[in-house]
Design a protein around this motif. Structure first.
Motif, PDB file in Angstrom:
ATOM      1  N   SER A 146       0.832  -1.209   0.000  1.00  0.00           N
ATOM      2  CA  SER A 146       0.000   0.000   0.000  1.00  0.00           C
ATOM      3  C   SER A 146       0.864   1.256   0.000  1.00  0.00           C
ATOM      4  N   ILE A 147       1.986   1.222   0.721  1.00  0.00           N
ATOM      5  CA  ILE A 147       2.926   2.347   0.727  1.00  0.00           C
ATOM      6  C   ILE A 147       3.419   2.614  -0.704  1.00  0.00           C
ATOM      7  N   CYS A 148       3.789   1.549  -1.403  1.00  0.00           N
ATOM      8  CA  CYS A 148       4.315   1.690  -2.771  1.00  0.00           C
ATOM      9  C   CYS A 148       3.247   2.195  -3.736  1.00  0.00           C
ATOM     10  N   VAL A 149       2.025   1.647  -3.618  1.00  0.00           N
ATOM     11  CA  VAL A 149       0.934   2.070  -4.505  1.00  0.00           C
ATOM     12  C   VAL A 149       0.590   3.541  -4.261  1.00  0.00           C
ATOM     13  N   LEU A 150       0.465   3.920  -2.996  1.00  0.00           N
ATOM     14  CA  LEU A 150       0.134   5.307  -2.681  1.00  0.00           C
ATOM     15  C   LEU A 150       1.231   6.265  -3.140  1.00  0.00           C
ATOM     16  N   ASN A 151       2.487   5.861  -2.980  1.00  0.00           N
ATOM     17  CA  ASN A 151       3.593   6.697  -3.427  1.00  0.00           C
ATOM     18  C   ASN A 151       3.494   6.963  -4.930  1.00  0.00           C
TER      19      ASN A 151
ATOM     20  N   ASN B 211      -0.069  21.437   0.247  1.00  0.00           N
ATOM     21  CA  ASN B 211      -0.674  21.251  -1.076  1.00  0.00           C
ATOM     22  C   ASN B 211      -0.883  19.771  -1.409  1.00  0.00           C
ATOM     23  N   GLY B 212      -0.724  18.921  -0.394  1.00  0.00           N
ATOM     24  CA  GLY B 212      -0.734  17.488  -0.628  1.00  0.00           C
ATOM     25  C   GLY B 212      -2.102  16.827  -0.545  1.00  0.00           C
ATOM     26  N   VAL B 213      -2.076  15.501  -0.509  1.00  0.00           N
ATOM     27  CA  VAL B 213      -3.294  14.694  -0.520  1.00  0.00           C
ATOM     28  C   VAL B 213      -3.835  14.507   0.889  1.00  0.00           C
ATOM     29  N   THR B 214      -5.110  14.142   0.970  1.00  0.00           N
ATOM     30  CA  THR B 214      -5.734  13.789   2.248  1.00  0.00           C
ATOM     31  C   THR B 214      -6.114  12.315   2.209  1.00  0.00           C
TER      32      THR B 214
ATOM     33  N   GLU C  96       6.315   7.671   5.771  1.00  0.00           N
ATOM     34  CA  GLU C  96       6.998   7.089   4.619  1.00  0.00           C
ATOM     35  C   GLU C  96       6.524   7.621   3.277  1.00  0.00           C
ATOM     36  N   LEU C  97       5.487   8.464   3.277  1.00  0.00           N
ATOM     37  CA  LEU C  97       4.973   9.016   2.027  1.00  0.00           C
ATOM     38  C   LEU C  97       5.339  10.489   1.898  1.00  0.00           C
ATOM     39  N   GLN C  98       5.459  10.903   0.671  1.00  0.00           N
ATOM     40  CA  GLN C  98       5.732  12.304   0.351  1.00  0.00           C
ATOM     41  C   GLN C  98       4.466  12.931  -0.221  1.00  0.00           C
ATOM     42  N   GLY C  99       4.214  14.195   0.111  1.00  0.00           N
ATOM     43  CA  GLY C  99       3.066  14.888  -0.462  1.00  0.00           C
ATOM     44  C   GLY C  99       1.762  14.638   0.258  1.00  0.00           C
ATOM     45  N   VAL C 100       1.809  14.477   1.594  1.00  0.00           N
ATOM     46  CA  VAL C 100       0.600  14.224   2.376  1.00  0.00           C
ATOM     47  C   VAL C 100       0.263  15.460   3.213  1.00  0.00           C
ATOM     48  N   LYS C 101      -0.976  15.906   3.116  1.00  0.00           N
ATOM     49  CA  LYS C 101      -1.437  17.057   3.892  1.00  0.00           C
ATOM     50  C   LYS C 101      -2.048  16.624   5.209  1.00  0.00           C
ATOM     51  N   GLU C 102      -2.931  15.622   5.150  1.00  0.00           N
ATOM     52  CA  GLU C 102      -3.632  15.184   6.366  1.00  0.00           C
ATOM     53  C   GLU C 102      -4.037  13.728   6.254  1.00  0.00           C
ATOM     54  N   ILE C 103      -3.971  13.026   7.380  1.00  0.00           N
ATOM     55  CA  ILE C 103      -4.460  11.645   7.476  1.00  0.00           C
ATOM     56  C   ILE C 103      -5.413  11.580   8.655  1.00  0.00           C
ATOM     57  N   VAL C 104      -6.604  11.070   8.428  1.00  0.00           N
ATOM     58  CA  VAL C 104      -7.566  10.853   9.500  1.00  0.00           C
ATOM     59  C   VAL C 104      -7.547   9.373   9.859  1.00  0.00           C
ATOM     60  N   ALA C 105      -7.170   9.078  11.105  1.00  0.00           N
ATOM     61  CA  ALA C 105      -7.129   7.697  11.595  1.00  0.00           C
ATOM     62  C   ALA C 105      -8.351   7.473  12.467  1.00  0.00           C
ATOM     63  N   ASN C 106      -9.319   6.736  11.963  1.00  0.00           N
ATOM     64  CA  ASN C 106     -10.602   6.572  12.651  1.00  0.00           C
ATOM     65  C   ASN C 106     -10.790   5.157  13.192  1.00  0.00           C
TER      66      ASN C 106
ATOM     67  N   ASP D 269       3.797  -0.371 -14.628  1.00  0.00           N
ATOM     68  CA  ASP D 269       5.184  -0.015 -14.969  1.00  0.00           C
ATOM     69  C   ASP D 269       5.745   0.995 -13.965  1.00  0.00           C
ATOM     70  N   LYS D 270       4.941   1.992 -13.642  1.00  0.00           N
ATOM     71  CA  LYS D 270       5.381   3.003 -12.678  1.00  0.00           C
ATOM     72  C   LYS D 270       5.560   2.398 -11.288  1.00  0.00           C
ATOM     73  N   LEU D 271       4.646   1.499 -10.919  1.00  0.00           N
ATOM     74  CA  LEU D 271       4.707   0.879  -9.598  1.00  0.00           C
ATOM     75  C   LEU D 271       5.947   0.005  -9.448  1.00  0.00           C
ATOM     76  N   ILE D 272       6.272  -0.748 -10.487  1.00  0.00           N
ATOM     77  CA  ILE D 272       7.473  -1.597 -10.449  1.00  0.00           C
ATOM     78  C   ILE D 272       8.722  -0.733 -10.304  1.00  0.00           C
ATOM     79  N   ALA D 273       8.741   0.412 -10.993  1.00  0.00           N
ATOM     80  CA  ALA D 273       9.873   1.337 -10.864  1.00  0.00           C
ATOM     81  C   ALA D 273       9.977   1.874  -9.436  1.00  0.00           C
TER      82      ALA D 273
END
Length: 526
Positions: A38-43, A67-70, A88-98, A325-329
């Motif tokens: 999931s870390i790789c896919v989200l990245n 300016n990142g994702v939620t 571990e992710l780049q470009g994250v604005k906010e995470i809601v842990a519910n 292809d992008k994910l494998i890279a």
């Protein structure tokens, strides 16, 4: 996992995150693969999202990006997954842990502070469905990893994701998706699951179809980026977009499945078809039409047995080749070399990349040989014969002896007839009315050379000796019991120890029955 015995505090370390808790801590180490992937896919997804928004990723990983994702993790438990996303992710604005449990939310708050990610993660105590249904804002990504079936969350989930956003969904009720209880599959997912060798891919396609159905109710549709069957669960990564026109196309992406009860031959019947209807203004315009059917006769053309009907299932591609292809890279980059499951993820993605994208479901070579009571045919020989005949073949990541091909079943049985001449079966198996007798009594319409190896019959993932179909990842492999997969000190709880109680009893009985070593030595002398 490490344990501080003096303070009776359980400490779990996974990648960059550290989870602490007094006494029992909910943690399933087998799911580390799920979190790593999931870390790789989200990245990869976040990079594409920034490009689509004409933005640049300038903030380093683990730092808040305004300016990142939620991201919403609707069922967070200890908050481990959210903490890893934040660090571990780049470009994250906010995470809601519910989480619904007040005890779990207290643990989430403590772990957020301990990992110094309070500026990114916001804890939430609420019913997941109510939170998603009443949320005034849309999330860029929504992660659902429930225990069992996720279908009751889907109606709310497909409305909570912004256009172009990502849904990450896990289902662990594989017995239902694999066809053990077709009536339960219909209740939970709206599809009848067949008991077929392709049950794992069928489970993926039933889940995808269920998500699409919920999305269509709100004028939205899905695009699968990656769909995997691994360990004891299935996991899908799909984007959500809004388009009434695409919703109309949805019926052509879903099919009923006819499976012969004798020889397991599979035939798909789409629920809708698209016909070209070009105009001067729009030369690519299509017309929506109903299919004619059924596509099979009352009795199977190969063995004469009746059919079971299953579905509907998602019959469109379940992976996006460009995204793969992008994910494998991403996975093979140096930045993710710290992941425990990097090699395993790369091996699985390599097999997925080799899969035929436009061929739904697959056959099990072992099952086909078993139906005809034949000695197992080497996969390379079977694939070579089909490749030389002009058909395409591949593996499926769902099953190590799978055969995914666009060759009709009549051609596949012809190849097996040629194999039966090389490795004849015992006459006792040729009983009237059996699939064996019906299939092998016919002559092959073409002779296939089973000794001429085709260069593409041995996939690159196998030639490179990649980790493709690993063994079970742990002794206590599986989803375990709801809310009891916990670790205290260095011992596994009683509920998990019980899983092996019969084996221990057998070992004890064998030990008691074994002869005394001294007596055995005297007997050997005589």
């Amino acid at each position: 996992m490490e344990v501080d015995g003096e303070q009776e505090t359980s400490v779990i370390r996974e990648a960059s995150a550290e989870i602490r808790g007094k006494g029992h801590v909910f943690y399933n180490p087998v799911q580390e693969f799920n979190r790593d992937l999931s870390i790789c896919v989200l990245n990869t997804f976040i990079q594409d999202w920034f490009k689509a928004k004409d933005k640049e990723l300038t903030v380093e990983r683990g730092k808040k990006d305004e300016n990142g994702v939620t991201i919403l993790e609707a069922l967070s438990a200890t908050g481990l997954r959210s903490i890893r996303y934040a660090k571990e992710l780049q470009g994250v604005k906010e995470i809601v842990a519910n989480d619904l449990s007040s005890q779990a939310v207290e643990a989430i708050k403590a772990n957020i502070e301990h990992n110094s990610v309070a500026d990114i993660i916001s804890p939430s105590e609420a019913d997941a469905i109510h939170l998603m249904s009443t949320s005034s804002k849309k999330f860029t990504a929504l992660d659902l990893d429930p225990y069992g079936c996720p279908s009751r969350f889907l109606d709310s989930a497909v409305r909570t994701v912004e256009d172009g956003g990502l849904l990450l969904i896990t289902a662990t009720d594989m017995a239902v998706l694999a066809g053990n209880t077709p009536e339960t599959a219909f209740i939970k997912y709206g599809s009848v699951a067949l008991k077929t060798r392709a049950c794992h891919e069928q489970g993926l396609r039933i889940l995808l179809r269920c998500i699409e159905q919920h999305a269509n109710l709100y004028g939205r549709y899905i695009t699968p980026l990656l769909s995997i069957s691994v360990d004891f669960y299935v996991r899908v990564f799909v984007t959500i977009n809004t388009s009434q026109h695409q919703c109309k196309i949805s019926s052509s992406k879903q099919s009923m499945v006819y499976m012969c009860t004798g020889c397991d031959a599979l035939t798909l019947q789409p629920l809708g078809i698209l016909k070209p209807n070009p105009t001067e203004k729009n030369p690519k315009q299509v017309k929506f039409a109903l299919p004619t059917g059924p596509p099979v006769s009352k009795s199977c053309e190969h063995c004469g047995h009746p059919h079971h009907i299953g579905g509907p299932i998602w019959s469109d591609p379940i992976h996006d080749q460009e995204f793969l292809d992008k994910l494998i890279a991403t996975v093979t980059s140096d930045h993710f070399s710290y992941l425990t499951n990097q090699k395993r993820i790369y091996g699985m993605l390599s097999v997925i990349k080799e899969e035929l994208p436009d061929v739904p479901l697959y056959y099990g070579i072992d099952k086909l040989c078993g139906i005809l009571h034949l000695e197992s045919i080497p996969a390379v020989k079977l694939k070579s014969a089909l490749l030389h005949a002009g058909y395409r073949v591949s593996l499926s990541h769902c099953w190590k002896t799978s055969l995914k091909t666009d060759a009709p079943m009549s051609v596949i049985w012809d190849v097996f007839r040629c194999w039966a001449k090389i490795k004849p079966i015992k006459p006792i198996h040729l009983k009237d009315g059996t699939p064996v007798q019906a299939i092998l009594s016919k002559e092959s319409r073409k002779q296939y050379d089973l000794n001429k190896v085709h260069p593409d019959a041995n996939p690159k993932s196998r030639q490179q000796a990649l980790v493709r179909f690993p063994e079970n990842p742990a002794a206590y492999w599986g989803p375990g019991t709801r809310s009891t997969i916990m670790v205290k000190e260095t011992k596994i709880l009683k509920e998990l120890r019980k899983q092996d109680k019969h084996k221990k009893k057998r070992e004890q009985l064998d030990k008691e029955k074994s002869p005394d070593p001294k007596i055995q030595k005297v007997e050997e002398n005589f």
